[in-house]
Write a protein that holds these residues in place. Structure first.
Motif, PDB file in Angstrom:
ATOM      1  N   HIS A 252       0.831  -1.209   0.000  1.00 53.80           N
ATOM      2  CA  HIS A 252       0.000   0.000   0.000  1.00 53.80           C
ATOM      3  C   HIS A 252       0.862   1.255   0.000  1.00 53.80           C
ATOM      4  N   ALA A 253       2.095   1.158   0.503  1.00 52.09           N
ATOM      5  CA  ALA A 253       2.982   2.319   0.464  1.00 52.09           C
ATOM      6  C   ALA A 253       3.276   2.705  -0.985  1.00 52.09           C
ATOM      7  N   GLU A 254       3.530   1.704  -1.839  1.00 53.89           N
ATOM      8  CA  GLU A 254       3.836   1.993  -3.238  1.00 53.89           C
ATOM      9  C   GLU A 254       2.600   2.438  -4.025  1.00 53.89           C
TER      10      GLU A 254
ATOM     11  N   PRO B  15      12.131   6.387  -0.401  1.00 53.36           N
ATOM     12  CA  PRO B  15      12.825   6.157  -1.669  1.00 53.36           C
ATOM     13  C   PRO B  15      12.087   5.299  -2.680  1.00 53.36           C
ATOM     14  N   PHE B  16      10.850   4.887  -2.386  1.00 55.07           N
ATOM     15  CA  PHE B  16      10.164   3.955  -3.278  1.00 55.07           C
ATOM     16  C   PHE B  16       9.181   4.648  -4.225  1.00 55.07           C
ATOM     17  N   TYR B  17       9.133   5.965  -4.242  1.00 51.88           N
ATOM     18  CA  TYR B  17       8.221   6.687  -5.131  1.00 51.88           C
ATOM     19  C   TYR B  17       8.812   6.746  -6.547  1.00 51.88           C
ATOM     20  N   THR B  18       8.975   5.581  -7.137  1.00 50.04           N
ATOM     21  CA  THR B  18       9.686   5.466  -8.415  1.00 50.04           C
ATOM     22  C   THR B  18       8.975   6.206  -9.533  1.00 50.04           C
ATOM     23  N   ALA B  19       7.664   6.022  -9.657  1.00 51.90           N
ATOM     24  CA  ALA B  19       6.919   6.669 -10.743  1.00 51.90           C
ATOM     25  C   ALA B  19       6.886   8.188 -10.555  1.00 51.90           C
TER      26      ALA B  19
ATOM     27  N   VAL C 285      17.557  13.721  -4.771  1.00 52.44           N
ATOM     28  CA  VAL C 285      18.530  13.434  -3.720  1.00 52.44           C
ATOM     29  C   VAL C 285      17.927  12.397  -2.784  1.00 52.44           C
ATOM     30  N   GLY C 286      18.645  11.299  -2.540  1.00 53.42           N
ATOM     31  CA  GLY C 286      18.145  10.246  -1.675  1.00 53.42           C
ATOM     32  C   GLY C 286      18.474  10.464  -0.217  1.00 53.42           C
TER      33      GLY C 286
ATOM     34  N   PRO D 243      17.808   3.185  -6.153  1.00 51.71           N
ATOM     35  CA  PRO D 243      18.990   4.058  -6.110  1.00 51.71           C
ATOM     36  C   PRO D 243      18.919   5.088  -4.991  1.00 51.71           C
ATOM     37  N   TRP D 244      17.708   5.361  -4.486  1.00 51.32           N
ATOM     38  CA  TRP D 244      17.550   6.446  -3.525  1.00 51.32           C
ATOM     39  C   TRP D 244      17.710   5.983  -2.083  1.00 51.32           C
TER      40      TRP D 244
END
Length: 517
Positions: free
Chosen positions: A185-187, A273-277, A290-291, A376-377
């Motif tokens: 649900h976080a993603e 760091p998982f907000y890829t989209a 920046v991570g 990567p973040w």
């Protein structure tokens, strides 16, 4: 459509798996994920599934144990001003999602478009969704309407991308959030945030847009990516001030026009760091990412340097900001220390930065498990923790977290609800990560000062747990399980005899008792 309507449960009678209606009854979250993904591809959603697999890679297992991922995107929409939400999915799923959202404080209704196998297969469901969107699109009430496909409509290829882009000035945002495509649900929060950022970015490119309501500075801003304790953005803003920067909007946002402010930034801080989209949308807008996060002494120092460099700040101003924080954070770290062995797990995405802070506070941190993936973040955080001997597990399962608890025998277990339950059953103090750790200040001096109190208080309760465990020893287990009026009699000998007979009958082949071919 802004109230839950009576609905017909989808027809789940046996159907031809080779026909077009195959997804109607079997594409829900309780069917096989591989089958649902295959059906989604066959229904024309191949590109969507490819994108999900790239953005949200799975772990060694199918996905972490979690609540329905659509809960994340639903909460994002329900927290925004002037945004309406419509769900399209199985009745049981919609009931569970709306119940949970209201349990967590949602104060508005959720629209629902019911369906049956017939309307799903014939395309009538999409027509019903279009009708519902037109009913909801009132510019006096809403800036946007979010329509979410759950598992069955996604597996069946219900084409939300064919919805009108706007109706009477109200934006229409359609997203797919199937449990077989989005692991946590976080993603799912990223799915909706990215869809809104993409829409807002196109609006900005087309011409002038509304000024964000809360924009009160002309300084370059840093957009904060990831939900945080309300005080953290203010703490970060104070850290940025010596560099001539300001904290911008936090994504997920609370109002549509905040999306414009988020895009109009000097840099994006991927706190989660998982907000890829969403990161992809910021990169398309030309914004550097920046991570990590400003947690602890080393984390804050490295983060300020990276943010300053990304925003083109002079070295003198960067060093001034770093020096200002060094003194304050060092004082906080020395004032309160943590003495105890800890295991940490969760599904919020902030587990690694919390782990960094715990280590700097003196904790003997042995394990960090997160339901979110390596990106990567969070690479810098992962390397930092690994260099200090912390076992790190991405896409951790409940079994991973429990195995770590049993292996390291911590003084305190921080984790999800089932981890906390297992820990307390062994008289070990435990804290629920979401409500008791991530929902408090973590950044800068405030984080270093607030976290030790709750950790030390929990560890100090060990003696109380042991006393309670001794007092209630055996209650609720074995012969005393269940509800009874009289003291139950001991039938353990009978059960042992019966269990031995069952084992013998199940193992007939090995016992040489099998007959026939």
């Amino acid at each position: 459509m802004d109230e839950l309507k009576p609905f017909d449960a989808p027809d789940t009678s046996p159907i031809d798996a080779s026909g077009p209606s195959a997804a109607a009854g079997e594409g829900a979250c309780h069917s096989g994920a591989d089958l649902s993904r295959a059906r989604a591809r066959a229904a024309g959603n191949g590109a969507l599934m490819d994108r999900f697999e790239a953005d949200y890679p799975k772990g060694p297992h199918d996905q972490p144990q979690s609540m329905c991922p659509a809960f994340g995107s639903l909460r994002v929409g329900l927290r925004m001003r002037r945004v309406a939400t419509i769900l399209s999915g199985s009745a049981c799923c919609v009931y569970g999602l709306t119940f949970t959202s209201h349990f967590y404080g949602a104060k508005r209704s959720v629209g629902y478009v019911p369906f049956s196998s017939e309307t799903l297969v014939t395309g009538k469901l999409f027509e019903d969704i279009v009708e519902a969107v037109h009913q909801m699109a009132d510019p006096e009430k809403y800036d946007a309407v979010v329509v979410t496909n759950l598992c069955v409509p996604t597996a069946s290829g219900v084409p939300l991308k064919m919805l009108p882009r706007e109706i009477s000035g109200v934006r229409i945002v359609g997203i797919d959030v199937p449990g077989f495509g989005v692991p946590t649900h976080a993603e799912a929060k990223d799915v909706l945030s990215a869809a809104m950022l993409a829409y807002a970015r196109q609006e900005v490119e087309a011409g002038p847009v509304q000024r964000p309501r809360q924009q009160t500075t002309d300084r370059p801003t840093v957009t904060l990516l990831g939900e945080m304790f309300p005080a953290d953005p203010m703490v970060i803003g104070a850290m940025l001030e010596p560099m001539g920067l300001a904290a911008g909007p936090t994504v997920p946002v609370r109002e549509w026009r905040d999306l414009y402010g988020a895009l109009d930034c000097a840099a994006v801080a991927a706190i989660h760091p998982f907000y890829t989209a969403s990161i992809r949308e910021f990169q398309a807008a030309g914004r550097p990412i920046v991570g990590s996060a400003p947690v602890g002494l080393e984390g804050t120092d490295a983060w300020l340097s990276a943010i300053g460099a990304a925003c083109g700040v002079s070295r003198a101003r960067i060093d001034a900001a770093r020096n200002a924080m060094r003194g304050a954070i060092s004082a906080s770290l020395q004032a309160k220390r943590i003495d105890g062995r800890i295991t940490l797990s969760g599904y919020e995405g902030s587990e690694l930065i919390v782990g960094r802070l715990l280590v700097e506070l003196g904790a003997d941190l042995r394990y960090v498990g997160t339901a979110c993936p390596r990106t990567p973040w969070n690479a810098e955080d992962a390397e930092w923790l690994a260099a200090r001997g912390v076992e790190l597990r991405f896409r951790a399962s409940l079994e991973d977290d429990l195995a770590a608890f049993h292996e390291f025998s911590p003084d305190l277990a921080i984790g999800t609800t089932p981890v906390v339950q297992k820990a307390k059953e062994t008289a070990t103090p435990a804290l629920y990560f979401t409500n008791l750790i991530s929902a408090r200040p973590l950044m800068g001096p405030a984080g270093a000062g607030s976290l030790p109190d709750v950790i030390n208080a929990a560890i100090a309760n060990k003696a109380r747990f042991e006393a309670m465990d001794a007092f209630f020893a055996g209650v609720g287990t074995g012969e005393t399980a269940g509800i009874w009026q009289e003291t139950p009699k001991d039938h353990s000998a009978f059960r042992k005899t019966y269990a031995a007979k069952v084992r013998k009958s199940m193992n007939a082949v090995d016992n040489g008792e099998s007959v026939g071919c």
